[in-house]
Scaffold this motif. Structure first.
Motif, PDB file in Angstrom:
ATOM      1  N   ASN A 338      63.051 105.084 -39.199  1.00 29.21           N
ATOM      2  CA  ASN A 338      62.409 105.525 -40.455  1.00 29.21           C
ATOM      3  C   ASN A 338      63.463 105.953 -41.460  1.00 29.21           C
ATOM      4  OD1 ASN A 338      59.822 105.118 -39.707  1.00 29.21           O
ATOM      5  ND2 ASN A 338      59.271 107.255 -39.426  1.00 29.21           N
ATOM      6  N   ARG A 341      64.961 102.936 -42.917  1.00 28.61           N
ATOM      7  CA  ARG A 341      64.013 102.148 -43.712  1.00 28.61           C
ATOM      8  C   ARG A 341      63.653 102.827 -45.036  1.00 28.61           C
ATOM      9  NH1 ARG A 341      59.668 102.468 -40.155  1.00 28.61           N
ATOM     10  NH2 ARG A 341      58.413 101.686 -41.860  1.00 28.61           N
ATOM     11  N   TYR A 342      63.549 104.171 -45.004  1.00 34.55           N
ATOM     12  CA  TYR A 342      63.086 104.858 -46.217  1.00 34.55           C
ATOM     13  C   TYR A 342      64.228 105.374 -47.090  1.00 34.55           C
ATOM     14  CZ  TYR A 342      58.427 104.404 -44.400  1.00 34.55           C
ATOM     15  OH  TYR A 342      57.262 103.860 -43.958  1.00 34.55           O
ATOM     16  N   LEU A 380      52.054 113.812 -42.204  1.00 37.77           N
ATOM     17  CA  LEU A 380      52.895 112.625 -41.958  1.00 37.77           C
ATOM     18  C   LEU A 380      52.716 112.062 -40.550  1.00 37.77           C
ATOM     19  CD1 LEU A 380      56.393 113.093 -43.606  1.00 37.77           C
ATOM     20  CD2 LEU A 380      54.419 111.814 -44.406  1.00 37.77           C
ATOM     21  N   TYR A 385      48.846 107.509 -41.650  1.00 37.87           N
ATOM     22  CA  TYR A 385      49.083 108.233 -42.903  1.00 37.87           C
ATOM     23  C   TYR A 385      50.426 107.787 -43.472  1.00 37.87           C
ATOM     24  CZ  TYR A 385      49.251 111.845 -46.425  1.00 37.87           C
ATOM     25  OH  TYR A 385      49.287 112.495 -47.630  1.00 37.87           O
ATOM     26  N   ARG A 386      50.425 107.351 -44.723  1.00 35.90           N
ATOM     27  CA  ARG A 386      51.677 106.939 -45.380  1.00 35.90           C
ATOM     28  C   ARG A 386      51.734 107.545 -46.764  1.00 35.90           C
ATOM     29  NH1 ARG A 386      49.278 101.685 -43.198  1.00 35.90           N
ATOM     30  NH2 ARG A 386      50.978 100.674 -42.072  1.00 35.90           N
ATOM     31  N   VAL A 387      52.946 107.898 -47.165  1.00 32.11           N
ATOM     32  CA  VAL A 387      53.117 108.426 -48.526  1.00 32.11           C
ATOM     33  C   VAL A 387      53.027 107.258 -49.493  1.00 32.11           C
ATOM     34  CG1 VAL A 387      54.660 109.646 -50.090  1.00 32.11           C
ATOM     35  CG2 VAL A 387      54.605 110.262 -47.668  1.00 32.11           C
ATOM     36  N   SER A 392      55.947 101.234 -47.024  1.00 28.57           N
ATOM     37  CA  SER A 392      55.844 101.164 -45.564  1.00 28.57           C
ATOM     38  C   SER A 392      55.679  99.704 -45.124  1.00 28.57           C
ATOM     39  CB  SER A 392      54.658 102.015 -45.102  1.00 28.57           C
ATOM     40  OG  SER A 392      54.267 101.641 -43.818  1.00 28.57           O
ATOM     41  N   GLY A 397      56.501  98.746 -41.629  1.00 34.47           N
ATOM     42  CA  GLY A 397      55.912  99.929 -40.982  1.00 34.47           C
ATOM     43  C   GLY A 397      54.469  99.700 -40.572  1.00 34.47           C
ATOM     44  N   THR A 398      54.036 100.416 -39.562  1.00 30.47           N
ATOM     45  CA  THR A 398      52.642 100.312 -39.097  1.00 30.47           C
ATOM     46  C   THR A 398      51.860 101.587 -39.422  1.00 30.47           C
ATOM     47  OG1 THR A 398      53.266 101.240 -36.965  1.00 30.47           O
ATOM     48  CG2 THR A 398      53.257  98.833 -37.151  1.00 30.47           C
ATOM     49  N   GLY A 399      52.571 102.650 -39.809  1.00 34.61           N
ATOM     50  CA  GLY A 399      51.893 103.935 -40.041  1.00 34.61           C
ATOM     51  C   GLY A 399      51.693 104.701 -38.741  1.00 34.61           C
ATOM     52  N   GLY A 401      54.481 105.227 -36.437  1.00 35.86           N
ATOM     53  CA  GLY A 401      55.769 105.649 -35.876  1.00 35.86           C
ATOM     54  C   GLY A 401      55.857 107.139 -35.599  1.00 35.86           C
ATOM     55  N   LEU A 402      55.513 107.972 -36.595  1.00 31.37           N
ATOM     56  CA  LEU A 402      55.628 109.428 -36.400  1.00 31.37           C
ATOM     57  C   LEU A 402      54.546 109.940 -35.450  1.00 31.37           C
ATOM     58  CD1 LEU A 402      56.615 110.769 -39.945  1.00 31.37           C
ATOM     59  CD2 LEU A 402      58.053 110.502 -37.924  1.00 31.37           C
TER      60      LEU A 402
HETATM   61  P1  ADP Z   1      55.497 103.897 -41.083  1.00 38.84           P
HETATM   62  O1  ADP Z   1      55.342 102.855 -40.070  1.00 38.84           O
HETATM   63  O2  ADP Z   1      54.680 103.679 -42.303  1.00 38.84           O
HETATM   64  O3  ADP Z   1      56.921 104.203 -41.382  1.00 38.84           O
HETATM   65  P2  ADP Z   1      55.452 106.488 -39.822  1.00 38.84           P
HETATM   66  O4  ADP Z   1      54.383 107.131 -39.031  1.00 38.84           O
HETATM   67  O5  ADP Z   1      56.741 106.239 -39.161  1.00 38.84           O
HETATM   68  O6  ADP Z   1      54.828 105.176 -40.424  1.00 38.84           O
HETATM   69  O7  ADP Z   1      55.715 107.409 -41.097  1.00 38.84           O
HETATM   70  C1  ADP Z   1      54.621 107.826 -41.850  1.00 38.84           C
HETATM   71  C2  ADP Z   1      55.028 107.978 -43.305  1.00 38.84           C
HETATM   72  O8  ADP Z   1      55.968 109.042 -43.417  1.00 38.84           O
HETATM   73  C3  ADP Z   1      55.726 106.780 -43.853  1.00 38.84           C
HETATM   74  O9  ADP Z   1      54.839 105.824 -44.337  1.00 38.84           O
HETATM   75  C4  ADP Z   1      56.568 107.387 -44.967  1.00 38.84           C
HETATM   76  O10 ADP Z   1      55.777 107.526 -46.116  1.00 38.84           O
HETATM   77  C5  ADP Z   1      56.905 108.768 -44.456  1.00 38.84           C
HETATM   78  N1  ADP Z   1      58.250 108.811 -43.847  1.00 38.84           N
HETATM   79  C6  ADP Z   1      58.568 108.726 -42.548  1.00 38.84           C
HETATM   80  N2  ADP Z   1      59.882 108.862 -42.354  1.00 38.84           N
HETATM   81  C7  ADP Z   1      60.428 109.034 -43.555  1.00 38.84           C
HETATM   82  C8  ADP Z   1      61.774 109.234 -44.043  1.00 38.84           C
HETATM   83  N3  ADP Z   1      62.830 109.265 -43.224  1.00 38.84           N
HETATM   84  N4  ADP Z   1      61.939 109.401 -45.364  1.00 38.84           N
HETATM   85  C9  ADP Z   1      60.914 109.380 -46.211  1.00 38.84           C
HETATM   86  N5  ADP Z   1      59.642 109.195 -45.824  1.00 38.84           N
HETATM   87  C10 ADP Z   1      59.393 109.031 -44.528  1.00 38.84           C
END
Ligand code: ADP
Length: 445
Positions: A338, A341-342, A380, A385-387, A392, A397-399, A401-402
């Motif tokens: 993440n 990627r972000y 998050l 849930y995605r910002v 993503s 991304g699949t939403g 990961g976290l």
């Molecule tokens: P995704 O597969 O969309 O990355 P995650 O569950 O890993 O899904 O993360 C959820 C959301 O948290 C992401 O869509 C992103 O908006 C935010 N996010 C996660 N990691 C980071 C990061 N390192 N920096 C900024 N935003 C993050």
């Protein structure tokens, strides 16, 4: 009774006989009258003693009484003792049943034929906000003012249950109760209440989850179907076909990743909690994660040769971790990938381990970049849930990961912490409890 009376008469005559013979019939009559009056006074006094005792039977019994009054007192004493024993037995039985009702996990309220509260257990008190002392014999509809409940009570029959709001200890938690009336006895009712908040929440989550998964799968599927149709209907040149097939492969890959993440989540939920016996080396795991991060970052660089980010991996402590390696790998690699990627190319990603005073081992992944607004942080780690949905998607991304990272680390007794400052960057931390860390030495990177 006649025998006693005759004996009494004979005794009176005998007592009167001597004065009668000595001083004449008048003297005999006076002595007989005196004797009879004395006897009557004695009986009256015994009757009074018995009456006094009956008024306060817990006092000493008049056991010195003889004759008729003594028999009567004995009989009464036996009856009273028997009655006391029965009352005690009934009270014990009542307590026994009330204790059983008290132990019920459901709320139990007993209503009389007029719908007034006669008794309730502690669970019902908590569910409905009742206080037995205060609300005893109050009409239940006056205390539970939910219109759904009032309508339900007014019905002739009460088949099925209804859902009403319960009394919650905290303002933020809405309690939902399932209540049902069961008739018993002579017009009385048993009001059963069950806290269904968790069941309702789980049901809502399940519905949301199914809707989200369907939506996530439908999007690439629609794109794929469109491409298939294009290939079937249009006569394309080789390079166009190649391009379309590449895009089809990307969509298929997205679906594959989603299904893999879903399987990982369901495995995490379905398997028993990880024990402390299984161990693996932390440096080996971190080497793998670092390699993955470098390859992923290189994909963002022009020629895919060198990482597009500054990746700083601090020296890894030579610890052994007690836990399931694939789960811990999944949690940590999700955080690191993440971060890559972000974070926009050129940004910095730092990864390092530290030990807190309480022994918790923390992996911290910090990134420079735009940061995440505070209102998103608590959500998050929720599934899907995605910002920024499109960001993503763009980065595959699949939403989930976290959600996977949090689930995996919590199963190991640890926790996920997220901190962020808009305009400065973010920090994602995974903490493992001391019981899972076995230290030996710290090796340089
Ligand atoms: P995704 O597969 O969309 O990355 P995650 O569950 O890993 O899904 O993360 C959820 C959301 O948290 C992401 O869509 C992103 O908006 C935010 N996010 C996660 N990691 C980071 C990061 N390192 N920096 C900024 N935003 C993050």
């Amino acid at each position: 009774m006649p025998v006693r009376f005759l004996t009494l008469l004979a005794a009176a005559l005998l007592v009167a006989l001597v004065p009668h013979l000595l001083w004449g019939p008048l003297a005999g009559a006076v002595v007989a009258l005196g004797w009879t009056l004395g006897w009557a006074a004695l009986q009256l006094q015994r009757a009074k003693r018995l009456e006094r005792w009956l008024k306060q039977p817990e006092g000493a019994a008049p056991d010195t009484m003889g004759g008729l009054w003594g028999d009567l007192a004995d009989r009464l004493r036996r009856l009273l003792t028997q009655r006391d024993r029965q009352v005690k037995e009934h009270a014990e039985r009542l307590q026994y049943f009330l204790r059983a009702l008290q132990a019920s996990p459901n709320g139990v309220t007993l209503l009389d034929a007029q719908g007034r509260i006669e008794w309730c257990n502690a669970t019902a008190s908590a569910h409905l906000g009742l206080d037995l002392q205060r609300d005893h014999l109050q009409h239940v509809v006056h205390l539970l003012r939910d219109p759904v409940f009032s309508r339900y009570v007014a019905q002739d029959t009460h088949e099925g249950e209804v859902l009403i709001d319960g009394r919650s200890q905290s303002l933020s938690r809405r309690v939902r109760l399932s209540v049902q009336l069961h008739p018993y006895g002579d017009g009385q009712h048993l009001l059963l209440s069950r806290d269904v908040t968790a069941v309702q929440q789980a049901e809502a989550m399940r519905r949301d989850f199914v809707a989200n998964v369907s939506h996530e799968i439908r999007t690439p599927l629609t794109v794929l179907a469109g491409f298939v149709e294009t290939l079937q209907t249009l006569d394309l040149q080789e390079d166009q076909r190649k391009h379309i097939l590449e895009m089809m492969a990307t969509q298929a890959g997205r679906m594959q990743t989603l299904v893999e993440d879903l399987l990982t989540l369901s495995q995490l939920e379905g398997s028993p909690p990880p024990g402390l016996q299984e161990r693996f080396d932390l440096p080996g795991l971190m080497r793998q994660i670092e390699q993955d991060a470098r390859s992923l970052s290189a994909l963002s660089s022009p020629h895919h040769q060198t990482p597009a980010h500054t990746l700083v991996f601090a020296p890894v402590p030579d610890w052994q971790i007690a836990g399931v390696r694939p789960e811990i790998y999944s949690a940590m690699s999700n955080l690191v990938s993440n971060a890559v990627r972000y974070t926009p190319p050129g940004g910095e990603v730092r990864v390092g381990w530290s030990r807190a005073a309480d022994g918790t081992a923390w992996l911290e992944v910090s990134v420079t970049g735009p940061g995440i607004a505070a209102e998103h942080l608590p959500r998050l780690a929720e599934r899907f849930y995605r910002v920024d949905r499109s960001r993503s998607r763009e980065t595959g991304g699949t939403g989930l990961g976290l959600a996977i990272a949090k689930h995996a680390i919590v199963r190991h007794g640890g926790e996920l912490r997220i901190r962020s400052q808009v305009g400065k960057g973010s920090s994602f931390m995974l903490g493992l409890p001391p019981s899972r860390i076995h230290e030996s030495a710290t090796v340089p990177a």
